[in-house]
Every structure is written in structure tokens, then in C-alpha cells.
Design an enzyme around this catalytic site. Structure first.
Site, PDB file in Angstrom:
ATOM      1  N   GLU A  76      53.992  11.307  23.300  1.00 33.46           N
ATOM      2  CA  GLU A  76      52.803  10.902  24.060  1.00 33.46           C
ATOM      3  C   GLU A  76      53.050  11.142  25.551  1.00 33.46           C
ATOM      4  O   GLU A  76      54.191  11.138  26.014  1.00 33.46           O
ATOM      5  CB  GLU A  76      52.573   9.412  23.739  1.00 33.46           C
ATOM      6  CG  GLU A  76      51.530   8.679  24.530  1.00 33.46           C
ATOM      7  CD  GLU A  76      50.106   9.131  24.297  1.00 33.46           C
ATOM      8  OE1 GLU A  76      49.857  10.318  24.542  1.00 33.46           O
ATOM      9  OE2 GLU A  76      49.267   8.297  23.924  1.00 33.46           O
ATOM     10  N   ASP A  77      51.978  11.348  26.297  1.00 36.10           N
ATOM     11  CA  ASP A  77      52.141  11.568  27.737  1.00 36.10           C
ATOM     12  C   ASP A  77      52.575  10.301  28.469  1.00 36.10           C
ATOM     13  O   ASP A  77      53.548  10.291  29.209  1.00 36.10           O
ATOM     14  CB  ASP A  77      50.846  12.116  28.355  1.00 36.10           C
ATOM     15  CG  ASP A  77      49.591  11.370  27.898  1.00 36.10           C
ATOM     16  OD1 ASP A  77      49.710  10.227  27.401  1.00 36.10           O
ATOM     17  OD2 ASP A  77      48.496  11.919  28.031  1.00 36.10           O
ATOM     18  N   ASP A  88      50.494   2.977  28.553  1.00 40.99           N
ATOM     19  CA  ASP A  88      49.790   2.137  29.517  1.00 40.99           C
ATOM     20  C   ASP A  88      49.700   0.731  28.897  1.00 40.99           C
ATOM     21  O   ASP A  88      50.651  -0.030  28.946  1.00 40.99           O
ATOM     22  CB  ASP A  88      48.425   2.795  29.759  1.00 40.99           C
ATOM     23  CG  ASP A  88      47.611   2.139  30.847  1.00 40.99           C
ATOM     24  OD1 ASP A  88      48.170   1.821  31.901  1.00 40.99           O
ATOM     25  OD2 ASP A  88      46.397   1.952  30.649  1.00 40.99           O
ATOM     26  N   PHE A 102      46.509   5.125  38.744  1.00 41.00           N
ATOM     27  CA  PHE A 102      45.961   6.156  37.865  1.00 41.00           C
ATOM     28  C   PHE A 102      46.556   7.502  38.238  1.00 41.00           C
ATOM     29  O   PHE A 102      46.540   7.895  39.398  1.00 41.00           O
ATOM     30  CB  PHE A 102      44.437   6.193  37.932  1.00 41.00           C
ATOM     31  CG  PHE A 102      43.856   6.974  36.794  1.00 41.00           C
ATOM     32  CD1 PHE A 102      43.699   6.385  35.553  1.00 41.00           C
ATOM     33  CD2 PHE A 102      43.505   8.303  36.957  1.00 41.00           C
ATOM     34  CE1 PHE A 102      43.199   7.112  34.479  1.00 41.00           C
ATOM     35  CE2 PHE A 102      42.997   9.039  35.886  1.00 41.00           C
ATOM     36  CZ  PHE A 102      42.844   8.439  34.652  1.00 41.00           C
ATOM     37  N   ARG A 132      44.608  18.477  33.800  1.00 37.14           N
ATOM     38  CA  ARG A 132      45.684  18.462  32.800  1.00 37.14           C
ATOM     39  C   ARG A 132      46.716  19.556  33.064  1.00 37.14           C
ATOM     40  O   ARG A 132      47.882  19.433  32.706  1.00 37.14           O
ATOM     41  CB  ARG A 132      45.105  18.686  31.398  1.00 37.14           C
ATOM     42  CG  ARG A 132      44.248  17.557  30.870  1.00 37.14           C
ATOM     43  CD  ARG A 132      43.995  17.762  29.374  1.00 37.14           C
ATOM     44  NE  ARG A 132      42.939  16.925  28.858  1.00 37.14           N
ATOM     45  CZ  ARG A 132      43.087  15.655  28.465  1.00 37.14           C
ATOM     46  NH1 ARG A 132      44.276  15.084  28.558  1.00 37.14           N
ATOM     47  NH2 ARG A 132      42.087  14.955  27.999  1.00 37.14           N
TER      48      ARG A 132
HETATM   49  P1  IMP Z   1      47.258   2.973  26.251  1.00 39.57           P
HETATM   50  O1  IMP Z   1      46.687   2.954  24.876  1.00 39.57           O
HETATM   51  O2  IMP Z   1      46.581   1.982  27.147  1.00 39.57           O
HETATM   52  O3  IMP Z   1      48.760   2.832  26.291  1.00 39.57           O
HETATM   53  O4  IMP Z   1      46.859   4.336  26.922  1.00 39.57           O
HETATM   54  C1  IMP Z   1      47.213   5.491  26.353  1.00 39.57           C
HETATM   55  C2  IMP Z   1      46.534   6.695  26.916  1.00 39.57           C
HETATM   56  O5  IMP Z   1      45.612   6.437  27.974  1.00 39.57           O
HETATM   57  C3  IMP Z   1      47.564   7.606  27.535  1.00 39.57           C
HETATM   58  O6  IMP Z   1      48.193   8.354  26.554  1.00 39.57           O
HETATM   59  C4  IMP Z   1      46.718   8.437  28.426  1.00 39.57           C
HETATM   60  O7  IMP Z   1      46.165   9.503  27.701  1.00 39.57           O
HETATM   61  C5  IMP Z   1      45.642   7.494  28.897  1.00 39.57           C
HETATM   62  N1  IMP Z   1      46.015   7.009  30.226  1.00 39.57           N
HETATM   63  C6  IMP Z   1      46.605   5.841  30.548  1.00 39.57           C
HETATM   64  N2  IMP Z   1      46.854   5.756  31.861  1.00 39.57           N
HETATM   65  C7  IMP Z   1      46.402   6.921  32.381  1.00 39.57           C
HETATM   66  C8  IMP Z   1      46.411   7.470  33.709  1.00 39.57           C
HETATM   67  O8  IMP Z   1      46.881   6.878  34.690  1.00 39.57           O
HETATM   68  N3  IMP Z   1      45.873   8.713  33.832  1.00 39.57           N
HETATM   69  C9  IMP Z   1      45.359   9.423  32.794  1.00 39.57           C
HETATM   70  N4  IMP Z   1      45.352   8.958  31.545  1.00 39.57           N
HETATM   71  C10 IMP Z   1      45.867   7.717  31.338  1.00 39.57           C
HETATM   72 MG    MG Z   2      47.178  10.192  25.713  1.00 42.16          MG
END
Ligand code: IMP
Ligand code: MG
Length: 172
Positions: free
Chosen positions: A95-96, A99, A148, A161
């Protein structure tokens, strides 16, 4: 909107090289499937796969959790599932960024129902301050502040991206 470099190309290269080395050691002699989380994970997966010095299989899953906003909806939707049979295989979800942790928690639970030999998680970046679920991420590249970010696979409304570094988005 202004973009400010947070993680440089050189730093990313070093992070991915280190993770690749660790993964190669940890999975030696095992059947490993890298599952990239689309779309954001595509660049990390491509770089990481080339730093893993053993046979691996590659698959992708596409999920949506954000829409076009910068706040998590908390809802994870599978847009495209993996194509291979991962039962009995060691799966590493790539995963990238982590969060709230909701996406990876959902995916980990999902893969745990598929009879995998093991399910582990890798993310280039981690925003620990934002976590909503208690989740162990096995391979983390770098912890970043609650800002962000875009680039290296990450988007803002599907833009940025392809930027080679990670930037903080500053509203102007
Ligand atoms: P989570 O489910 O809240 O952990 O978020 C997961 C996904 O939200 C990440 O894999 C990203 O694709 C997207 N995301 C979370 N923070 C950012 C950010 O700062 N920039 C862009 N995408 C984000
Ligand atoms: Mg993602």
C-alpha cells in the site's frame, strides 16, 4: 495550491531498497505473492518488486475509500479483486500510505478469510497520528506528519500520482 517536498527521490530509493532487502530475507524459500493496492500502491509495488531478490508473484486489488476528498469516508469498496488463488501462499499487501488504517484493516481481514499461509502489510508511508484502528504494519518505510501528501502514487483528485517525490499539499 503549493507543493512542498517531504520525501525526496533519494530517500524513497533508500527506503524501498531497505524494505526489499528485509522482505527478501524474511520470505526466503517461501511462496510470496505481492498484492498491490490500486491505484496508489502501483509505483511502490513496481519499485519494491525490483528490490526483492527472489521469485514473487504479483497481483492487484483495487479499493476505494476516499472519493475525491481529502478526508476518509471510512467505507472501503472493492472495485477489482485479485485474480490468483492465494490459498496456502504468503501474501504481502503493498500500500502507498497508512492513514486511519481502515483500508489495510479491511484488506487484512479479507485476506485472512482466503486461507493464506500468512498475511502481512507493507506501506511506504505511515501517518501514526491519524490511526483509528490498532493495526500492525509489518514493513513501514517512513513515518510522516499529519499532512495531506501527493506523489509517488498518491493523488489529489486523481492528479499528481506520477510525481517522483512525495509532496505536502499547501492550500494557498
Ligand atoms: P486509510 O484507510 O485511512 O488508512 O487510508 C488509506 C488510503 O487513503 C491511502 O492508501 C491513500 O490512498 C489515501 N490517503 C490517505 N492519506 C492520504 C494523503 O495524504 N494523500 C493522498 N491519499 C491519502
Ligand atoms: Mg491507497
Amino acid at each position: 495550491m503549493k507543493l512542498e517536498v517531504l520525501v525526496s527521490k533519494e530517500k524513497l530509493e533508500q527506503i524501498v531498497t531497505d524494505l526489499g532487502r528485509r522482505i527478501t530475507e524474511d520470505y526466503k524459500g517461501k511462496e510470496l505473492v505481492l498484492v498491490g493496492v490500486l491505484k496508489g500502491g502501483f509505483i511502490f509495488l513496481a519499485d519494491l518488486a525490483r528490490k526483492i531478490d527472489m521469485d514473487v508473484k504479483i497481483d492487484f486489488i483495487s479499493v476505494s475509500s476516499y472519493g475525491n476528498s481529502t478526508e476518509s469516508s471510512g467505507v472501503v469498496r472493492i472495485i477489482k479483486d485479485i485474480e490468483s488463488d492465494v490459498s496456502g501462499k504468503h501474501v504481502l499487501i503493498v500500500e502507498d500510505l497508512i492513514d486511519t488504517g481502515l483500508t489495510l484493516q479491511y484488506l487484512k481481514d479479507l485476506f485472512n478469510t482466503k486461507g493464506c499461509a500468512s498475511v502481512k502489510l507493507a506501506a511506504v508511508m505511515d501517518k501514526p497520528d491519524r490511526r483509528k484502528v490498532d493495526l500492525k504494519v509489518d514493513y513501514v518505510g517512513i513515518e510522516i506528519p499529519d499532512e495531506f501528501v501527493v506523489g509517488y502514487g498518491l493523488d489529489y483528485a486523481e492528479k499528481y500520482r506520477n510525481l517522483p517525490e512525495v509532496y505536502i499539499v499547501r492550500e494557498t
